[in-house]
Design an enzyme around this catalytic site. Structure first.
Site, PDB file in Angstrom:
ATOM      1  N   HIS A 148      71.770  16.515 111.740  1.00  0.00           N
ATOM      2  CA  HIS A 148      71.457  16.814 112.969  1.00  0.00           C
ATOM      3  C   HIS A 148      71.958  15.891 113.813  1.00  0.00           C
ATOM      4  O   HIS A 148      73.015  15.840 114.889  1.00  0.00           O
ATOM      5  CB  HIS A 148      70.198  17.250 113.318  1.00  0.00           C
TER       6      HIS A 148
ATOM      7  N   GLN B 122      67.676  34.512 119.725  1.00  0.00           N
ATOM      8  CA  GLN B 122      68.764  33.647 120.103  1.00  0.00           C
ATOM      9  C   GLN B 122      69.592  33.786 121.256  1.00  0.00           C
ATOM     10  O   GLN B 122      69.996  32.912 121.986  1.00  0.00           O
ATOM     11  CB  GLN B 122      69.698  33.804 118.654  1.00  0.00           C
TER      12      GLN B 122
ATOM     13  N   TRP C 284      68.933  13.746 109.595  1.00  0.00           N
ATOM     14  CA  TRP C 284      69.916  12.772 109.650  1.00  0.00           C
ATOM     15  C   TRP C 284      71.236  13.575 109.999  1.00  0.00           C
ATOM     16  O   TRP C 284      72.103  13.407 110.835  1.00  0.00           O
ATOM     17  CB  TRP C 284      70.256  12.040 108.468  1.00  0.00           C
TER      18      TRP C 284
ATOM     19  N   HIS D 287      65.760  18.631 112.198  1.00  0.00           N
ATOM     20  CA  HIS D 287      65.775  17.509 112.982  1.00  0.00           C
ATOM     21  C   HIS D 287      65.796  16.395 112.004  1.00  0.00           C
ATOM     22  O   HIS D 287      65.288  15.398 112.154  1.00  0.00           O
ATOM     23  CB  HIS D 287      64.751  17.550 113.968  1.00  0.00           C
TER      24      HIS D 287
END
Length: 1001
Positions: free
Chosen positions: A578, A778, A576, A574
């Site tokens: 992203h 996932q 920059w 999380h």
């Protein structure tokens, strides 16, 4: 009067009789009305009976009653309008006072009737002064005494004394005359002293026939008044519990030889028995009035305290004035203690002093140094502050514990003192309150102590809350300073802004959006440097035409983008990059029909801003973790903790000088932009997403066509934010795989902290011990969160089909890995006490052979997936699983791409002879020359190598799909990629920064 002269009964006599016999009036009126009712309307007698009771009640002064609205006609029920004070109720009762019988009338009564008449006269008298006067005049009538006096008991249980209520009252004197004769200076007689003191102490009746022969008589009184005392009869007045309430004393019988007889004693005793009851009632009434006044004062005090909490000085001033007014003392002082350790003793930080009679506005003041020294000289305040003892000194001269002296300059001398501690809510002494010298030389009694203790409690609460308020104000000031400092350091440095503007001083100098793929859902930032991502973010806002439409200065936009980048922490996922990817996806959606015409320019501007700011200052942990550790953020925001913080942080950046990209908006547009900004950032909370998703799906599938309605549009904006936030799931497989590793690495770091520090078992998705289940998790993430949203959006708006297709494709890949039970190798558990470090961006991606592995084409790639330390595993279907696992550790990120190719040609790794021979030939053909090209050349090499490697990668994919995996052909493809890696290796490290290009390969 005429009736009285004719021998009839006067009106006053009838009224007096009705007062004495109230039941007769009710019965008589009811009987007469009932008789009339039998002759008239039925039932009127009952109504008239109630009217008679009402008349009687009003006659008796009960005017505070009214008719109940729900009663039958003609029937009245009495209900109080509002509670009245004791004094008010007493005054209502006195509206029709009973006329005192004349002395002439009383003289005609026999002894029994006279006694009953006098008792009836005092039965309902509750005013103590009037009651004492009536008692004395009645006693004078009964005993023919010339002078009468009454002394009441005052003081505490251990220190009682007598105080003259009325002195030398004659039978014919009025109340005013009696008060004037007594004077303002009351006579105080200790128990056991003098004649009345002896009677009060022993409860004996004293009949002195010759006062001058009794040593207890004080002749000075006669000498001062000029009156000659012959005989004295003194008798105690006791309560029902035989407790002495006072002493009545009569002097000089008017008839005979001035001596009181045994008969006089008997009459005196009988009458005083009833007087004791009346005095007890009057004292209770007097106490109730006093308590009522005290309660009102305490309520007013509480109101004043909690109305004024801006300053301790103002609160203390109000308390001291109220205390002095109520307790009638000459001086009031308050000492506030310092917060010192016990061994340091007691010290006072501030002292307040109020002297009676001083100016109202300037009465309470900080005393001078000499006054402070005089107030502390006695040691009384320090003693109370250190011991918590309540001291009531009624004679300071006889107390050897303290040294009281006369104040220099004013001559003030302390004769009595009441001193007690002031506590705060934690029962800690924070001060001392002190009263000095009660007015009229009175002493502080138990009632004063109780009242002053109540004052001290309110004083403690007021001071405590005011100190808390002052502390809050100081903290707010510190916070303001901290925010100013934070704002300064959180914004981009002017050097960085200047560097960016020097590189791209004009918008036209920025890379074209199409050139770097900003219009493509498959956009990949891994090939871009940090500076290039900043330029890309600026380009996104320029493509939205925000600069022209809202007159945003170009330098402000650049500074703001740099400030936003600076405020993203270097956490694993999380961060920059992203935020940049989320903003790019939002840009593509907004530029795609029909969204380009669905949202206004302000909405588009705000949503782009929210996308770039939606994870500002993310700590690498989720909302649940913030609640578990009870962080300050969790205390500030009970729901959507991090999302609220992201919004607040974005506002903080905009409020910093030179960073407000909304500065040119109108007031209405500015409010709308901030509202959309907040709503959009909060919408990235998955908890809110689940709440809104059902409504969105039902509307999208239910045929809603007008999405410009605000309610529908707000819901759509929320879904778009979530779609962009998780859009990495829609990227090409190699990018999605890399992102998944970053996400789970961050999750596992949080899980490690929960296990080691909080001693809690993390959830599966954050449990490093269940990393083998990552592909399965996932698939679950895609099915529960991503697929339902992308499917509905693609069905509703076909232009968003690439998102759905990318998500579906990646799900197939994860499903294949889950079925093969492939293991994703992630880094070992790190030190949870240190801040999570940003991953080395030179990490490599998994070997391309695993990309298209399916159940139908099970290429035996038992390699470990790419890990975050950059381990690369290369294998072929001829490689054994054991060899692959053993050799995967050799491929570290510290080795160059060329060295990876050299290792790949190692016979132990590539066991096929054709592969060995081909790799050896390719090694000989590679130039080992090193050079250091300029920036432009380095960038050109990166771009060309990236393009060629992608083409080679696509050929390999096609080759696999055809199931023609001959070793020599595969090695040729590998060679083509390795040649481009060689070119990349020759580029200096600063040209490729995080080596994101290697990740693509």
């Amino acid at each position: 009067m005429a009736a009285e002269e004719d021998g009839g009964i006067s009106r006053e006599a009838v009224l007096n009789y009705l007062d004495s016999h109230p039941e007769f009036a009710g019965e008589y009126v009811a009987r007469e009305r009932a008789a009339q009712g039998r002759e008239g309307a039925p039932g009127s007698g009952l109504a008239n009976h109630w009217q008679a009771q009402q008349l009687l009640s009003r006659r008796r002064g009960s005017r505070h009653f009214d008719h109940h609205p729900e009663t039958a006609p003609g029937v009245s029920i009495f209900f109080p309008r509002r509670p009245l004070s004791p004094a008010r109720r007493y005054n209502l009762r006195k509206r029709s006072p009973r006329k005192q019988p004349s002395r002439e009338k009383l003289s005609k009564l026999n002894e029994l009737d006279l006694m009953l008449e006098l008792i009836r006269d005092i039965a309902n008298e509750l005013d103590m002064t009037n009651l004492c006067h009536k008692i004395l005049t009645h006693v004078g009538i009964l005993t023919n005494a010339d002078r009468c006096s009454l002394f009441l008991v005052k003081g505490s249980r251990d220190n009682k004394y007598l105080v003259s209520r009325l002195f030398d009252v004659t039978p014919d004197s009025s109340v005013e005359q009696a008060l004037h004769a007594t004077g303002a200076q009351e006579i105080r007689v200790p128990f056991g002293c003098g004649i009345v003191g002896h009677v009060a102490k022993t409860k004996e009746t004293v009949n002195i026939r010759n006062a001058y022969e009794d040593p207890r008589f004080n002749r000075a009184v006669d000498q001062r008044t000029g009156y000659h005392t012959h005989s004295i009869l003194a008798m105690p007045i006791c309560s029902a519990d035989d407790e002495v309430l006072g002493v009545a004393q009569i002097i000089n019988k008017a008839t005979g030889g001035h001596e009181f007889t045994d008969k006089d004693e008997e009459v005196f005793r009988n009458y005083l028995t009833f007087c004791g009851i009346s005095i007890a009632n009057a004292q209770m009434f007097e106490m109730s009035i006093t308590e009522y006044k005290r309660n009102q004062i305490l309520l007013q005090l509480a109101r004043n305290i909690f109305e004024e909490q801006t300053s301790v000085d103002k609160v203390v001033h109000k308390i001291m004035k109220d205390a002095q007014d109520l307790l009638k003392c000459e001086r009031c002082s308050v000492f506030l203690t310092e917060d010192l350790h016990d061994e340091q003793g007691v010290e006072f930080s501030k002292i307040f002093d109020l002297v009676s009679g001083s100016n109202e506005d300037n009465g309470v003041q900080s005393p001078s140094a000499s006054t402070v020294a005089w107030l502390l000289e006695s040691g009384l305040a320090k003693h109370v502050a250190s011991t918590g003892e309540v001291l009531n000194l009624q004679n300071t001269r006889e107390d050897s514990r303290f040294k009281f002296t006369e104040e220099a300059g004013t001559g003030f001398r302390i004769t009595s003192a009441l001193c007690l501690p002031i506590y705060n809510r934690e029962r800690k002494i924070i001060g001392v309150a002190q009263l000095l010298n009660k007015h009229n030389n009175e002493l502080f009694d138990e009632n004063d102590e109780g009242m002053f203790e109540a004052f001290a409690i309110f004083c403690g609460l007021g001071i405590h809350h005011t100190q808390m308020y002052e502390n809050v104000c100081r903290l707010m000031s510190k916070q303001k300073v901290a925010l100013e400092v934070l704002s300064y350091h959180a914004t981009a440095r002017e050097e960085d802004v200047g560097k960016l503007l020097s590189t791209v001083s004009q918008p036209a100098q920025l890379p074209a959006a199409t050139k770097i793929g900003l219009y493509d859902f498959r956009f990949n930032d891994f090939v871009m440097s940090e500076d290039e991502t900043v330029q890309g973010a600026v380009r996104l806002f320029l493509e939205c035409d925000c600069v022209n439409k809202f007159r945003v200065p170009y330098d402000v936009l650049c500074r703001w983008v740099l400030s936003v980048k600076k405020n993203y922490r270097p956490v694993t996922y999380h961060n920059w990059r992203h935020a940049f990817n989320v903003t790019q996806t939002m840009f593509v959606i907004l530029k795609t029909a029909p969204f380009s015409s669905m949202f206004s320019d302000v909405e588009t501007f705000a949503m782009m801003t929210a996308s770039l700011c939606h994870d500002l200052d993310h700590r690498g942990t989720n909302n649940a973790f913030q609640s578990k550790i009870e962080s300050p953020l969790a205390r500030l925001y009970s729901t959507s903790t991090m999302e609220h913080h992201h919004f607040d942080h974005s506002i903080m950046i905009m409020n910093s000088e030179g960073n407000n990209i909304f500065q040119s908006l109108s007031d209405e547009d500015y409010r709308e932009a901030l509202s959309i900004l907040e709503d959009s950032i909060l919408s990235t909370d998955l908890a809110l997403y689940f709440k809104k998703r059902g409504s969105f799906i039902s509307r999208a599938q239910g045929g809603v066509t007008d999405w410009t309605v605000e309610d529908n549009k707000s819901l759509l904006r929320a879904m778009m934010m979530t779609a962009c936030d998780v859009s990495a799931i829609c990227k090409p497989w190699e990018v999605q795989k890399k992102v998944a590793e970053l996400v789970y690495s961050e999750f596992f770091q949080q899980g490690d902290i929960e296990r080691t520090k909080l001693h809690q078992k993390p959830i599966d998705i954050m449990d490093r011990e269940k990393k083998d289940e990552l592909p399965k998790m996932q698939v679950g993430f895609i099915d529960s969160i991503c697929m339902p949203l992308y499917k509905v959006m693609a069905e509703k708006w076909p232009s968003l089909y690439p998102l759905y297709e990318g998500c579906r494709s990646n799900r197939d890949h994860w499903q294949a890995l889950a079925q093969q039970k492939a293991t994703i190798v992630l880094p070992e558990q790190t030190d949870t006490t240190s801040t999570a470090k940003r991953l080395a961006s030179t990490s490599s991606i998994e070997d391309d052979y695993s990309e298209t592995s399916t159940a139908d084409n099970p290429i035996e790639i038992h390699t470990s997936d790419i890990n975050l330390t950059g381990n690369l595993a290369v294998s072929s279907r001829e490689c054994s699983a054991t060899d692959t696992v053993e050799k995967s550790a050799e491929f570290t990120s510290e080795k160059t791409p060329l060295e990876h190719l050299t290792l790949a040609s190692n016979p132990k790794v590539a066991q096929d002879t054709d592969i060995q021979r081909f790799c050896e030939e390719r090694r000989n053909e590679i130039s080992w020359k090193r050079y250091n090209p300029p920036d432009s050349k380095g960038q050109k090499i990166v771009q060309e190598a990236t393009l060629k490697s992608r083409q080679a990668h696509e050929e390999i994919v096609v080759h696999r799909q055809r199931k023609t995996s001959q070793p020599q052909q595969l090695c040729k493809k590998i060679s083509r990629i390795s040649l481009h890696c060689t070119d990349l290796e020759e580029v200096p490290r600063e040209h490729i920064h995080n080596s994101r290009v290697c990740a693509i390969l």
